[in-house]
Scaffold this motif. Structure first.
Motif, PDB file in Angstrom:
ATOM      1  N   ARG A  73      89.119  20.201 -15.036  1.00  0.00           N
ATOM      2  CA  ARG A  73      87.675  20.500 -15.128  1.00  0.00           C
ATOM      3  C   ARG A  73      86.987  19.610 -16.143  1.00  0.00           C
ATOM      4  O   ARG A  73      85.900  19.089 -15.896  1.00  0.00           O
ATOM      5  N   PHE A  79      83.245  19.717 -11.256  1.00  0.00           N
ATOM      6  CA  PHE A  79      84.103  20.810 -10.812  1.00  0.00           C
ATOM      7  C   PHE A  79      83.791  22.068 -11.608  1.00  0.00           C
ATOM      8  O   PHE A  79      83.657  22.039 -12.821  1.00  0.00           O
ATOM      9  N   THR A  80      83.734  23.181 -10.910  1.00  0.00           N
ATOM     10  CA  THR A  80      83.712  24.469 -11.591  1.00  0.00           C
ATOM     11  C   THR A  80      85.164  24.793 -11.964  1.00  0.00           C
ATOM     12  O   THR A  80      86.095  24.106 -11.534  1.00  0.00           O
ATOM     13  N   VAL A  81      85.346  25.856 -12.708  1.00  0.00           N
ATOM     14  CA  VAL A  81      86.707  26.293 -13.018  1.00  0.00           C
ATOM     15  C   VAL A  81      87.441  26.606 -11.715  1.00  0.00           C
ATOM     16  O   VAL A  81      88.620  26.266 -11.558  1.00  0.00           O
ATOM     17  N   ALA A  84      88.509  23.338 -10.043  1.00  0.00           N
ATOM     18  CA  ALA A  84      89.625  22.745 -10.777  1.00  0.00           C
ATOM     19  C   ALA A  84      90.919  23.505 -10.518  1.00  0.00           C
ATOM     20  O   ALA A  84      91.983  22.899 -10.350  1.00  0.00           O
TER      21      ALA A  84
END
Length: 100
Positions: A73, A79-81, A84
């Motif tokens: 991330r 990317f969001t969590v 990721a």
């Protein structure tokens, strides 16, 4: 220091762009198909494959799964969590299932 180099590789390899179509076989083809199915785009198959393998290198070098997700991330701000985590999970499934 080695983990930092792998993190830099991930940063260079993964990003949000249109997925490229390429003829691949084996783990690479499955990895790319799983990324596409999950809705994760990348800057090209070669970079995505390199980043997926780099995820395994991070875990091989002792990074925990959550720290690996955070590294993915951090090196990919788009990317969001969740993205990721999906990327790391797909990479582990394809290239290093011992880390699942």
């Amino acid at each position: 220091m080695k983990s930092l180099l792998v993190l830099a590789s991930i940063a260079a390899a993964v990003g949000l762009a249109a997925p490229a179509q390429a003829e691949r076989s084996g783990n690479d083809a499955g990895f790319l198909a799983a990324l596409e199915q999950a809705g994760l785009s990348h800057r090209g198959p070669d970079r995505a494959i390199a980043a997926g393998k780099a995820v395994c290198e991070l875990m091989d070098n002792g990074l925990s799964p959550i720290d690996t997700v955070n590294a993915v991330r951090t090196t990919n701000p788009g990317f969001t969590v969740e993205h990721a985590a999906k990327f790391a999970g797909i990479a582990a499934s394809a290239y290093c299932p011992e880390h699942l």
